[in-house]
Design an enzyme around this catalytic site. Structure first.
Site, PDB file in Angstrom:
ATOM      1  N   LYS A 194      30.499  11.090  16.934  1.00 52.61           N
ATOM      2  CA  LYS A 194      29.563  11.249  15.818  1.00 52.61           C
ATOM      3  C   LYS A 194      28.615  12.444  16.036  1.00 52.61           C
ATOM      4  O   LYS A 194      28.565  13.007  17.136  1.00 52.61           O
ATOM      5  CB  LYS A 194      28.790   9.932  15.640  1.00 52.61           C
ATOM      6  CG  LYS A 194      29.694   8.751  15.235  1.00 52.61           C
ATOM      7  CD  LYS A 194      28.887   7.480  14.964  1.00 52.61           C
ATOM      8  CE  LYS A 194      29.787   6.335  14.519  1.00 52.61           C
ATOM      9  NZ  LYS A 194      29.009   5.129  14.159  1.00 52.61           N
ATOM     10  N   TYR A 219      33.438   5.029   4.945  1.00 51.09           N
ATOM     11  CA  TYR A 219      32.585   3.849   5.152  1.00 51.09           C
ATOM     12  C   TYR A 219      32.459   2.984   3.893  1.00 51.09           C
ATOM     13  O   TYR A 219      31.500   2.222   3.777  1.00 51.09           O
ATOM     14  CB  TYR A 219      31.212   4.280   5.657  1.00 51.09           C
ATOM     15  CG  TYR A 219      31.187   4.603   7.136  1.00 51.09           C
ATOM     16  CD1 TYR A 219      31.482   3.624   8.089  1.00 51.09           C
ATOM     17  CD2 TYR A 219      30.838   5.870   7.593  1.00 51.09           C
ATOM     18  CE1 TYR A 219      31.452   3.910   9.448  1.00 51.09           C
ATOM     19  CE2 TYR A 219      30.803   6.156   8.957  1.00 51.09           C
ATOM     20  CZ  TYR A 219      31.110   5.166   9.871  1.00 51.09           C
ATOM     21  OH  TYR A 219      31.065   5.431  11.225  1.00 51.09           O
ATOM     22  N   ASN A 255      24.967   6.018  17.131  1.00 46.50           N
ATOM     23  CA  ASN A 255      25.570   5.328  18.280  1.00 46.50           C
ATOM     24  C   ASN A 255      26.826   6.018  18.827  1.00 46.50           C
ATOM     25  O   ASN A 255      27.708   5.364  19.370  1.00 46.50           O
ATOM     26  CB  ASN A 255      25.796   3.850  17.953  1.00 46.50           C
ATOM     27  CG  ASN A 255      26.721   3.662  16.761  1.00 46.50           C
ATOM     28  OD1 ASN A 255      27.228   4.633  16.208  1.00 46.50           O
ATOM     29  ND2 ASN A 255      26.955   2.421  16.391  1.00 46.50           N
ATOM     30  N   HIS A 284      32.698   6.086  16.848  1.00 47.46           N
ATOM     31  CA  HIS A 284      33.341   5.087  15.988  1.00 47.46           C
ATOM     32  C   HIS A 284      34.700   4.761  16.584  1.00 47.46           C
ATOM     33  O   HIS A 284      35.375   5.653  17.105  1.00 47.46           O
ATOM     34  CB  HIS A 284      33.558   5.632  14.566  1.00 47.46           C
ATOM     35  CG  HIS A 284      34.581   4.834  13.800  1.00 47.46           C
ATOM     36  ND1 HIS A 284      34.265   3.662  13.167  1.00 47.46           N
ATOM     37  CD2 HIS A 284      35.917   5.005  13.636  1.00 47.46           C
ATOM     38  CE1 HIS A 284      35.383   3.160  12.633  1.00 47.46           C
ATOM     39  NE2 HIS A 284      36.398   3.950  12.897  1.00 47.46           N
ATOM     40  N   GLU A 324      42.732   4.773   8.666  1.00 46.49           N
ATOM     41  CA  GLU A 324      41.739   5.780   9.042  1.00 46.49           C
ATOM     42  C   GLU A 324      42.411   7.046   9.584  1.00 46.49           C
ATOM     43  O   GLU A 324      41.991   8.166   9.252  1.00 46.49           O
ATOM     44  CB  GLU A 324      40.766   5.190  10.070  1.00 46.49           C
ATOM     45  CG  GLU A 324      39.887   4.095   9.473  1.00 46.49           C
ATOM     46  CD  GLU A 324      39.046   3.327  10.491  1.00 46.49           C
ATOM     47  OE1 GLU A 324      38.313   2.417  10.081  1.00 46.49           O
ATOM     48  OE2 GLU A 324      39.115   3.642  11.695  1.00 46.49           O
TER      49      GLU A 324
HETATM   50  P1  ATP Z   1      31.965   1.775  13.930  1.00 46.78           P
HETATM   51  O1  ATP Z   1      32.538   1.192  12.670  1.00 46.78           O
HETATM   52  O2  ATP Z   1      31.200   3.075  13.699  1.00 46.78           O
HETATM   53  O3  ATP Z   1      32.965   1.880  15.021  1.00 46.78           O
HETATM   54  P2  ATP Z   1      30.912  -0.805  14.565  1.00 46.78           P
HETATM   55  O4  ATP Z   1      32.230  -1.322  14.103  1.00 46.78           O
HETATM   56  O5  ATP Z   1      30.435  -1.183  15.942  1.00 46.78           O
HETATM   57  O6  ATP Z   1      30.865   0.773  14.491  1.00 46.78           O
HETATM   58  P3  ATP Z   1      29.891  -1.506  11.962  1.00 46.78           P
HETATM   59  O7  ATP Z   1      29.272  -2.835  11.725  1.00 46.78           O
HETATM   60  O8  ATP Z   1      31.277  -1.250  11.473  1.00 46.78           O
HETATM   61  O9  ATP Z   1      29.782  -1.200  13.534  1.00 46.78           O
HETATM   62  O10 ATP Z   1      28.902  -0.419  11.356  1.00 46.78           O
HETATM   63  C1  ATP Z   1      29.358   0.900  11.122  1.00 46.78           C
HETATM   64  C2  ATP Z   1      28.299   1.881  11.558  1.00 46.78           C
HETATM   65  O11 ATP Z   1      27.155   1.735  10.717  1.00 46.78           O
HETATM   66  C3  ATP Z   1      27.738   1.677  12.972  1.00 46.78           C
HETATM   67  O12 ATP Z   1      28.516   2.242  13.986  1.00 46.78           O
HETATM   68  C4  ATP Z   1      26.389   2.350  12.863  1.00 46.78           C
HETATM   69  O13 ATP Z   1      26.521   3.766  12.978  1.00 46.78           O
HETATM   70  C5  ATP Z   1      25.971   2.010  11.443  1.00 46.78           C
HETATM   71  N1  ATP Z   1      25.119   0.811  11.427  1.00 46.78           N
HETATM   72  C6  ATP Z   1      25.513  -0.475  11.636  1.00 46.78           C
HETATM   73  N2  ATP Z   1      24.487  -1.324  11.566  1.00 46.78           N
HETATM   74  C7  ATP Z   1      23.390  -0.560  11.317  1.00 46.78           C
HETATM   75  C8  ATP Z   1      22.017  -0.831  11.134  1.00 46.78           C
HETATM   76  N3  ATP Z   1      21.528  -2.071  11.191  1.00 46.78           N
HETATM   77  N4  ATP Z   1      21.188   0.215  10.882  1.00 46.78           N
HETATM   78  C9  ATP Z   1      21.655   1.487  10.806  1.00 46.78           C
HETATM   79  N5  ATP Z   1      22.950   1.815  10.963  1.00 46.78           N
HETATM   80  C10 ATP Z   1      23.806   0.816  11.222  1.00 46.78           C
HETATM   81 MG    MG Z   2      33.156  -0.785  12.241  1.00 42.37          MG
END
Ligand code: ATP
Ligand code: MG
Length: 137
Positions: free
Chosen positions: A9, A49, A112, A115, A126
């Protein structure tokens, strides 16, 4: 053998951490079989997303993912989807296990660092959004 889709990211590219993250990926036994550095458009990020579009953080997430370059990757290996999720660590770095990418490098739940696909089915969808078969080897 299985494939998963990964994104380094904007917080990773901004802090010059792409090599450090790739080292963790390769040390885990995952092979980087496709890799491209791109600037995601707003439309690309919104499509990627889409499942999160009703979530309160959707706008912030699209803003962040288009705030700078990202590295999109195809990773290959035994149980690649589950293995990469394990190597990434929990979404929130504060809850991520020791030694994981997010524990080591991530700054917040939003920014974070990586992804990774959450299922083999989503991985295929994807990967197809960013790679042709000819770009993977
Ligand atoms: P990713 O899909 O990016 O691999 P993930 O599966 O661990 O991460 P998801 O629940 O799919 O998490 O959320 C997608 C992304 O949205 C997260 O990686 C983060 O960047 C963002 N995100 C998730 N929760 C929050 C939050 N509470 N506040 C801000 N951003 C968030
Ligand atoms: Mg995810």
């Amino acid at each position: 053998t299985e494939r998963t889709f990964s994104i380094l990211k904007p917080d990773a590219t901004k802090r010059n951490l792409t090599g450090a993250v790739n080292a963790v990926i390769e040390e885990a036994g995952l092979r980087i079989v496709g890799q491209r550095r791109i600037q995601m458009s707003r439309a690309q990020a919104e499509k990627f997303y889409e499942v999160h579009k009703e979530r309160p953080f959707f706008g912030e997430l699209v803003e962040f993912m288009t705030s700078g370059p990202v590295v999109v990757q195809v990773l290959e290996g035994e149980n690649a989807v589950a293995k990469y999720r394990e190597v990434m660590g929990a979404t929130n770095p504060a809850q991520a296990a020791e030694g994981t990418i997010r524990k080591r490098f991530a700054q917040s739940v939003g920014e974070n660092t990586v992804h990774g696909s959450d299922s083999a089915e989503n991985a295929a969808i994807e990967i197809a959004q960013f790679f042709g078969e000819g770009d993977i080897a």
